[in-house]
Design an enzyme around this catalytic site. Structure first.
Site, PDB file in Angstrom:
ATOM      1  N   SER A  53       0.848  -1.189   0.000  1.00 24.23           N
ATOM      2  CA  SER A  53       0.000   0.000   0.000  1.00 24.23           C
ATOM      3  C   SER A  53       0.888   1.244   0.000  1.00 24.23           C
ATOM      4  CB  SER A  53      -0.888   0.023   1.251  1.00 24.23           C
ATOM      5  OG  SER A  53      -1.734  -1.105   1.298  1.00 24.23           O
ATOM      6  N   THR A  88      -3.813   1.966   2.414  1.00 23.95           N
ATOM      7  CA  THR A  88      -4.103   3.338   2.005  1.00 23.95           C
ATOM      8  C   THR A  88      -5.555   3.682   2.300  1.00 23.95           C
ATOM      9  OG1 THR A  88      -2.446   3.095   0.256  1.00 23.95           O
ATOM     10  CG2 THR A  88      -3.958   4.965   0.094  1.00 23.95           C
ATOM     11  N   ALA A  89      -6.428   2.689   2.191  1.00 20.50           N
ATOM     12  CA  ALA A  89      -7.839   2.920   2.508  1.00 20.50           C
ATOM     13  C   ALA A  89      -7.985   3.434   3.940  1.00 20.50           C
ATOM     14  CB  ALA A  89      -8.631   1.629   2.314  1.00 20.50           C
ATOM     15  N   HIS A 129     -10.802  -3.904  -2.835  1.00 19.12           N
ATOM     16  CA  HIS A 129     -10.901  -4.961  -3.850  1.00 19.12           C
ATOM     17  C   HIS A 129     -12.317  -5.011  -4.449  1.00 19.12           C
ATOM     18  CE1 HIS A 129      -6.884  -5.907  -2.796  1.00 19.12           C
ATOM     19  NE2 HIS A 129      -7.132  -6.662  -1.750  1.00 19.12           N
TER      20      HIS A 129
END
Length: 280
Positions: free
Chosen positions: A62, A114-115, A152
């Site tokens: 990430s 990163t989310a 995803h």
């Protein structure tokens, strides 16, 4: 393949967009006389954690995790997954607003993703419940969390499971900063020789381009990793995250990544300022 080729591990997620971009390498459509890749599949949070230990020579990570492994890894110019006005989604079983989740329990796919970083930037006040990415919807449905942060394929499939989108973080990021959201990248361990690093970059770039040039066969291969998705939806998902940004990050992705990590540092989520560095 020559017998003196160096074997290195190439680690990535077992999802359709990664499978698509690695298709030509996994099926040996593209080869090298200098090195041989051994593919290892694992979820992104696990890969982030293993990158902290420097375990694999070439690994998906990430962009958030890069801030913690930049002393061991450099980012590859090819292989980025970027959401341009779309991205990870915060979802719930009932309609909610971003303000409604303040102080609530949110199932997240890992604190190095990163989310997670982007959600913290948008809404700093929530209790994170770390949950395997493929269990997040179940955790929310079963009451283990008030909302879930999906990555995803669940970005596209959560609605058919009865979930409501609270906010699309890629859209929020684009509306707020006018930039695409860099989510994942491929990274090379810094102890690789310049020759091997250059060869890895060539193979990665050519594998992505091969998939884009041979879309149908690459999609057929990727479908085996498309969890519960019909072909049209899987094709849409792959198209979202394997595109011109993936072939080469250009100038915009590094700019966006730097902005993301700088904001993370200013918010106290990243302990020190990190300069993004790409190899080609």
């Amino acid at each position: 393949m020559t017998t003196d080729a160096t074997e290195i591990v190439c680690a990535h997620s077992p999802d359709s967009d990664d499978a698509y971009m690695f298709y030509a390498l996994a099926t040996r459509k593209i080869r090298s006389t200098l090195l041989q890749l051994r593919h290892v599949l694992d979820d992104i949070q696990t890969l982030n954690q293993k990158a902290c230990a420097g375990e694999y020579e070439l690994t998906a990570i990430s962009y958030h995790a890069y801030a913690f492994v930049a002393h061991k890894y450099a980012l590859m110019a090819s292989g980025s997954s970027v959401g341009d006005g779309y991205g990870p989604a915060l979802v719930a079983t009932r309609p909610m607003t971003p303000e409604d989740v303040k102080g609530k329990r949110i199932a997240v796919p890992g604190k190095l993703t990163t989310a997670y970083l982007t959600l913290r930037l948008m809404q700093p006040d929530f209790e994170a419940v770390e949950t395997p990415f493929d269990r997040i919807l179940n955790a929310v449905r079963e009451g283990g969390a008030d909302a879930g942060l999906v990555i995803h394929e669940a970005q596209l499939t959560h609605a058919k499971s009865g979930f409501h989108t609270i906010v699309d973080l890629g859209r929020w990021w684009k509306n707020t900063y006018g930039l695409p959201l860099p989510l994942g990248a491929n990274a090379l361990r810094r102890d690789l020789s310049p020759a091997l690093a250059s060869e890895c970059c060539r193979l990665m770039r050519e594998s992505i381009q091969y998939a884009l040039d041979h879309r149908e066969e690459a999609l057929n291969y990727a479908m085996q990793f498309a969890r519960d998705m019909e072909a049209p939806l899987a094709e849409k998902f792959v198209g979202m995250y394997v595109n011109h940004f993936t072939v080469d990050c250009g100038e915009l992705v590094p700019k966006a990544a730097q902005k993301l990590l700088d904001l993370g540092h200013e918010a106290g989520l990243i302990p020190h300022r990190v300069s993004v560095e790409f190899v080609r």
